[in-house]
Motif scaffolding. Sequence first.
Motif, mmCIF file in Angstrom:
data_model
loop_
_atom_site.group_PDB
_atom_site.id
_atom_site.type_symbol
_atom_site.label_atom_id
_atom_site.label_comp_id
_atom_site.label_asym_id
_atom_site.label_seq_id
_atom_site.Cartn_x
_atom_site.Cartn_y
_atom_site.Cartn_z
ATOM 1 N N GLY A 130 0.964 -1.253 0.009
ATOM 2 C CA GLY A 130 0.007 -0.009 0.062
ATOM 3 C C GLY A 130 0.854 1.108 0.184
ATOM 4 N N PHE A 131 1.901 1.194 0.862
ATOM 5 C CA PHE A 131 2.863 2.341 1.005
ATOM 6 C C PHE A 131 3.340 2.803 -0.219
ATOM 7 C CE2 PHE A 131 6.767 3.973 2.671
ATOM 8 C CZ PHE A 131 6.323 5.438 2.984
ATOM 9 N N THR A 132 4.132 1.629 -1.049
ATOM 10 C CA THR A 132 4.835 1.924 -2.196
ATOM 11 C C THR A 132 3.889 2.348 -3.276
ATOM 12 O OG1 THR A 132 4.866 -0.618 -2.321
ATOM 13 C CG2 THR A 132 6.877 0.687 -1.414
ATOM 14 N N GLY A 133 2.621 1.651 -3.524
ATOM 15 C CA GLY A 133 1.870 1.887 -4.491
ATOM 16 C C GLY A 133 1.306 3.451 -4.399
ATOM 17 N N TYR A 134 1.079 3.763 -3.157
ATOM 18 C CA TYR A 134 0.303 5.070 -3.124
ATOM 19 C C TYR A 134 1.422 6.201 -3.663
ATOM 20 C CZ TYR A 134 -2.692 8.333 -0.880
ATOM 21 O OH TYR A 134 -3.952 9.182 -0.520
ATOM 22 N N LEU A 135 2.642 6.184 -3.927
ATOM 23 C CA LEU A 135 3.429 7.176 -4.640
ATOM 24 C C LEU A 135 3.391 6.947 -6.285
ATOM 25 C CD1 LEU A 135 5.687 9.354 -4.484
ATOM 26 C CD2 LEU A 135 7.480 7.327 -4.684
ATOM 27 N N LEU A 136 3.262 5.894 -6.581
ATOM 28 C CA LEU A 136 3.100 5.716 -8.174
ATOM 29 C C LEU A 136 2.469 6.619 -8.869
ATOM 30 C CD1 LEU A 136 3.314 1.735 -8.114
ATOM 31 C CD2 LEU A 136 5.430 3.382 -7.975
ATOM 32 N N PRO A 137 1.229 7.045 -8.603
ATOM 33 C CA PRO A 137 0.489 7.993 -9.489
ATOM 34 C C PRO A 137 1.098 9.438 -9.567
ATOM 35 C CG PRO A 137 -0.911 6.947 -7.904
ATOM 36 C CD PRO A 137 0.295 6.778 -7.605
ATOM 37 N N TRP A 138 2.382 9.674 -8.776
ATOM 38 C CA TRP A 138 3.103 10.821 -8.678
ATOM 39 C C TRP A 138 2.300 12.184 -8.697
ATOM 40 C CZ3 TRP A 138 7.708 10.594 -6.962
ATOM 41 C CH2 TRP A 138 8.712 11.846 -7.329
ATOM 42 N N ASN A 139 1.123 12.147 -8.248
ATOM 43 C CA ASN A 139 0.377 13.476 -8.126
ATOM 44 C C ASN A 139 0.655 14.117 -6.863
ATOM 45 O OD1 ASN A 139 -1.199 11.956 -6.323
ATOM 46 N ND2 ASN A 139 -2.805 11.614 -7.934
ATOM 47 N N GLN A 140 -0.020 15.381 -6.616
ATOM 48 C CA GLN A 140 0.472 16.077 -5.324
ATOM 49 C C GLN A 140 0.257 15.146 -3.811
ATOM 50 O OE1 GLN A 140 1.721 19.265 -4.757
ATOM 51 N NE2 GLN A 140 1.889 19.242 -6.781
ATOM 52 N N VAL B 289 5.876 12.912 3.920
ATOM 53 C CA VAL B 289 5.218 12.674 5.113
ATOM 54 C C VAL B 289 5.682 11.150 5.826
ATOM 55 C CG1 VAL B 289 3.505 12.380 7.111
ATOM 56 C CG2 VAL B 289 3.405 14.313 5.181
ATOM 57 N N GLY B 290 5.355 10.087 5.099
ATOM 58 C CA GLY B 290 5.552 8.695 5.302
ATOM 59 C C GLY B 290 7.232 8.454 5.816
ATOM 60 N N THR B 291 7.983 9.092 4.673
ATOM 61 C CA THR B 291 9.326 8.676 4.953
ATOM 62 C C THR B 291 9.978 9.485 6.001
ATOM 63 O OG1 THR B 291 9.489 10.403 3.148
ATOM 64 C CG2 THR B 291 9.761 8.043 2.476
ATOM 65 N N SER B 292 9.192 10.829 6.156
ATOM 66 C CA SER B 292 9.833 11.794 7.310
ATOM 67 C C SER B 292 9.572 10.844 8.713
ATOM 68 C CB SER B 292 9.192 13.112 7.480
ATOM 69 O OG SER B 292 9.293 13.718 6.178
ATOM 70 N N GLU C 173 15.841 14.218 -0.811
ATOM 71 C CA GLU C 173 14.493 14.919 -1.365
ATOM 72 C C GLU C 173 13.809 13.451 -1.999
ATOM 73 O OE1 GLU C 173 13.186 17.660 -0.724
ATOM 74 O OE2 GLU C 173 14.852 18.276 0.361
ATOM 75 N N LEU C 174 12.667 13.482 -2.410
ATOM 76 C CA LEU C 174 11.826 12.745 -3.157
ATOM 77 C C LEU C 174 12.382 12.965 -4.624
ATOM 78 C CD1 LEU C 174 10.061 12.023 -0.666
ATOM 79 C CD2 LEU C 174 8.139 12.006 -2.319
ATOM 80 N N SER C 175 12.669 12.002 -5.457
ATOM 81 C CA SER C 175 13.240 12.143 -6.810
ATOM 82 C C SER C 175 12.897 10.991 -7.514
ATOM 83 C CB SER C 175 14.698 12.503 -6.611
ATOM 84 O OG SER C 175 15.331 11.086 -6.410
ATOM 85 N N ALA C 176 13.438 11.023 -8.682
ATOM 86 C CA ALA C 176 13.441 9.693 -9.890
ATOM 87 C C ALA C 176 13.815 8.592 -9.280
ATOM 88 C CB ALA C 176 14.016 10.294 -10.992
ATOM 89 N N LEU C 177 14.766 8.783 -8.111
ATOM 90 C CA LEU C 177 15.122 7.494 -7.562
ATOM 91 C C LEU C 177 14.153 7.031 -6.568
ATOM 92 C CD1 LEU C 177 18.995 8.135 -6.443
ATOM 93 C CD2 LEU C 177 17.918 6.253 -8.162
ATOM 94 N N THR C 178 13.194 7.842 -5.930
ATOM 95 C CA THR C 178 12.361 7.354 -5.054
ATOM 96 C C THR C 178 11.369 6.849 -5.583
ATOM 97 O OG1 THR C 178 12.718 9.696 -4.062
ATOM 98 C CG2 THR C 178 10.983 8.064 -3.032
ATOM 99 N N LEU C 179 10.943 7.118 -6.805
ATOM 100 C CA LEU C 179 9.987 6.728 -7.633
ATOM 101 C C LEU C 179 10.195 5.378 -7.997
ATOM 102 C CD1 LEU C 179 7.346 6.977 -8.793
ATOM 103 C CD2 LEU C 179 7.899 8.080 -10.847
ATOM 104 N N SER C 180 11.366 5.087 -8.745
ATOM 105 C CA SER C 180 12.166 3.880 -9.017
ATOM 106 C C SER C 180 12.221 2.661 -8.206
ATOM 107 C CB SER C 180 13.209 3.943 -10.076
ATOM 108 O OG SER C 180 14.390 4.660 -9.342
ATOM 109 N N ARG C 181 12.733 3.313 -6.987
ATOM 110 C CA ARG C 181 12.769 2.239 -5.802
ATOM 111 C C ARG C 181 11.419 1.768 -5.242
ATOM 112 N NH1 ARG C 181 17.903 4.285 -1.968
ATOM 113 N NH2 ARG C 181 18.879 4.087 -3.993
ATOM 114 N N PHE C 182 10.534 2.872 -5.142
ATOM 115 C CA PHE C 182 9.244 2.379 -4.812
ATOM 116 C C PHE C 182 8.490 1.428 -5.694
ATOM 117 C CE2 PHE C 182 7.449 4.866 -0.981
ATOM 118 C CZ PHE C 182 8.806 5.016 -0.414
#
Length: 219
Positions: free
Chosen positions: A132-142, A150-153, A174-183
Amino acid sequence: MWKNLFAWLDERLGLNDLYKGILDRPEPRGNWWKTLGSASLFLFVMQAVTGIFLTVYYTPSPDHAYDSIQYIMNGVAFGWLIRGIHHWGASLMVLVVFIHMIRVFVTASYKYPRELTWMLGVGLLICTLGMGFTGYLLPWNQKAYWATTVGTSIAGTVPWVGPIIEKALRGGQELSALTLSRFFSAHIWIFPAILIALIGAHLYLIIKHGESQFPEKGD
Ligand code: HEM
C-alpha cells in the motif's frame, strides 16, 4: 481421449496424489469468519492480475508517471476499470487481511501448533502494508508526493537509524526519480516475491495442521 491424456499426465506428474494432498480434506465446520483468509488470497491474486495489466501502460519516471496514469484512465479501453479495481482492491485487501488477523486472535487460533502460521501472518500483514505504501507514490500526483514525504519523514524519526532509513527509502535527501523507481521496484518485485513465498508457507502450514476449531463453551 481426455481420460487417456489425464492418465498419461497423472502417471508422470502424480496429479491425483497432489489433489488428495492439497484439496481432498474434510470440510471445516463452516463459518463466514473462516473465509477471510481465502478472501485475502483472492484479493492478492486480483491485485496481481490488475497490477500486471497496469504495468503495460504505466511508466515509472517523474516525467511520464502522471501522464501515463491519465492515459490509462482516459485512453485505454477499460483502463479506468482495471485501475479502479486495483485502487479500491488495495484498501479492501488491507482491511480484509486485518479482520482475518483479528478473527485468528479472537478465536485464539495462533496457539500451539499454529504459532508459525501466525508469525508468517505478521510478515504478510507488513508486506501488505508495504504494498500500500509503495503503491501510493506511483501516480506521482500532489497527494502521492506529499503523503510519501510525510511517510518517509516518519520513518526518519526512528532513534539512531531513522535518518539512514529515510535516505535509503528516498534515495537521497528529497523525493526524486530515484524514490519513484525504488518504490516501483519494491511494489512490483520485492514485496510480491516475499508475499508469494510467505503465502506458500502460510498455506502449507494450514494444510498441515488443518483449521482450528472455534472454541466452545467450557473449552
Ligand atoms: C495476504 C495475507 C494473508 C493470506 C492470503 C492468508 C491466508 C489464509 C488462509 C487461506 C487461511 C485458512 C482459512 C482461514 O482460516 O481463514 C488462513 C489461516 C490462518 N491465518 Fe492467514 N492469511 C493472511 C494474513 C494473515 C495474518 C496477518 C495473520 C496473523 C498475524 C494470519 C494468521 C493465520 C492463522 C494463525 C491461520 C490459522 C487459523 C486457523 O487454523 O483457524 N494470516 N490464512
